[in-house]
Write a protein that holds these residues in place. Structure first.
Motif, mmCIF file in Angstrom:
data_model
loop_
_atom_site.group_PDB
_atom_site.id
_atom_site.type_symbol
_atom_site.label_atom_id
_atom_site.label_comp_id
_atom_site.label_asym_id
_atom_site.label_seq_id
_atom_site.Cartn_x
_atom_site.Cartn_y
_atom_site.Cartn_z
ATOM 1 N N UNK A 298 7.997 -1.759 10.382
ATOM 2 C CA UNK A 298 7.169 -0.641 9.945
ATOM 3 C C UNK A 298 7.340 -0.370 8.445
ATOM 4 N N UNK A 299 7.389 0.922 8.072
ATOM 5 C CA UNK A 299 7.399 1.275 6.653
ATOM 6 C C UNK A 299 8.634 0.774 5.907
ATOM 7 N N UNK A 300 9.735 0.546 6.629
ATOM 8 C CA UNK A 300 10.965 0.120 5.956
ATOM 9 C C UNK A 300 10.933 -1.350 5.533
ATOM 10 N N UNK A 301 9.951 -2.095 5.993
ATOM 11 C CA UNK A 301 9.823 -3.506 5.622
ATOM 12 C C UNK A 301 8.692 -3.753 4.633
ATOM 13 N N UNK B 88 -1.605 -4.026 -2.403
ATOM 14 C CA UNK B 88 -2.068 -2.636 -2.354
ATOM 15 C C UNK B 88 -2.566 -2.300 -0.949
ATOM 16 N N UNK B 89 -3.334 -3.210 -0.361
ATOM 17 C CA UNK B 89 -3.886 -2.961 0.972
ATOM 18 C C UNK B 89 -2.802 -2.849 2.039
ATOM 19 N N UNK B 90 -1.698 -3.582 1.865
ATOM 20 C CA UNK B 90 -0.590 -3.484 2.814
ATOM 21 C C UNK B 90 -0.039 -2.052 2.835
ATOM 22 N N UNK B 91 -0.001 -1.444 1.664
ATOM 23 C CA UNK B 91 0.580 -0.104 1.546
ATOM 24 C C UNK B 91 -0.321 1.003 2.074
ATOM 25 N N UNK B 92 -1.620 0.851 1.911
ATOM 26 C CA UNK B 92 -2.546 1.966 2.146
ATOM 27 C C UNK B 92 -2.401 2.650 3.512
ATOM 28 N N UNK B 93 -2.340 1.897 4.632
ATOM 29 C CA UNK B 93 -2.254 2.583 5.929
ATOM 30 C C UNK B 93 -0.998 3.441 6.061
ATOM 31 N N UNK B 94 0.101 2.967 5.513
ATOM 32 C CA UNK B 94 1.349 3.722 5.602
ATOM 33 C C UNK B 94 1.306 4.959 4.719
ATOM 34 N N UNK C 20 8.100 6.922 1.317
ATOM 35 C CA UNK C 20 8.731 5.742 0.716
ATOM 36 C C UNK C 20 7.695 4.694 0.330
ATOM 37 N N UNK C 21 6.659 4.547 1.133
ATOM 38 C CA UNK C 21 5.621 3.567 0.818
ATOM 39 C C UNK C 21 4.727 4.087 -0.308
ATOM 40 N N UNK C 22 4.537 5.397 -0.372
ATOM 41 C CA UNK C 22 3.785 5.970 -1.499
ATOM 42 C C UNK C 22 4.497 5.663 -2.806
ATOM 43 N N UNK C 23 5.819 5.733 -2.800
ATOM 44 C CA UNK C 23 6.596 5.399 -3.996
ATOM 45 C C UNK C 23 6.413 3.921 -4.343
ATOM 46 N N UNK C 24 6.489 3.073 -3.314
ATOM 47 C CA UNK C 24 6.304 1.629 -3.517
ATOM 48 C C UNK C 24 4.935 1.338 -4.126
#
Length: 217
Positions: free
Chosen positions: A51-54, A72-78, A85-89
């Motif tokens: 999930x978000x931790x990976x 970028x697309x990998x991050x968007x759903x999270x 944490x994913x918003x920071x990434x």
């Protein structure tokens, strides 16, 4: 020394056998999969147990290959699901590629959705400072305080940003309104203001005396 293919297999197998959801295990496994170049397995892990931790490991893999849009697309759903944490990434990723305004909006939305204390706002303002835009950072801070209200975190940020904008006197005036205890607690912020050029002012000397006096109590 670098792991051989066989050693990667062994290390990955060991981590997969670990029971329970440990963030440390997830991050280690995701990094092993990234280093081994196993994109399909890493993607499966991100959409499954990791999930978000990976996510950050998959983002690194894609970014290293020049596949920014996919990263970028990998991050968007999270991000849409509220994972800070994913918003920071994502914000860091966008900023690294010169898309600072988009990065700030991602970070700003994350702060609004949670709380300033749950997002490293110094990184948010720092992106604009790195871009030579400290006044924009202060404008965004004003907007954020209007949207979510004041907080200790944003109070610290305001002192910092005022000094970055070349307004140390205003930073000192804000600190001067606080009690002795808070002035001592904000010693780091006070030192930033003083270092920015306010040594010659009487308020600066008074506040420094308060801080030093309180520290000796």
């Amino acid at each position: 020394r670098p792991l051989s293919a066989g050693r990667f297999d062994e290390a990955i197998a060991v981590l997969r056998r670990v029971q329970g959801r440990s963030v440390n295990r997830i991050e280690q496994l995701a990094e092993l999969l990234r280093t081994a170049g196993r994109e399909a397995e890493l993607r499966e892990f991100v959409t499954g147990d990791g999930s978000e931790d990976a996510v950050s490991s998959l983002v690194k893999l894609l970014e290293d290959q020049g596949r920014l849009a996919e990263a970028v697309e990998v991050c968007r759903p999270f991000v849409d699901d509220g994972h800070t944490s994913v918003a920071i990434t994502l914000a860091d990723l966008l900023h690294r590629h010169g898309r600072t305004d988009e990065a700030v909006e991602v970070g700003y939305a994350a702060v609004r959705a949670t709380h300033p204390s749950e997002y490293p706002t110094d990184r948010l303002w720092g992106m604009l400072i790195e871009a030579g835009r400290p006044h924009d950072a202060l404008d965004h801070l004003d907007r954020l305080e209007h949207d979510v209200g004041s907080s200790e975190t944003l109070f610290h940020d305001r002192i910092w940003l005022l000094t970055e904008c070349g307004r140390p006197e205003e930073a000192l005036a804000i600190v001067g309104l606080m009690t002795m205890t808070i002035a001592v607690y904000l010693g780091l912020d006070l030192s930033r203001a003083l270092a920015a050029g306010a040594w010659s002012t009487l308020p600066a000397l008074v506040l420094l005396g308060v801080a030093l006096g309180g520290a000796l109590l």
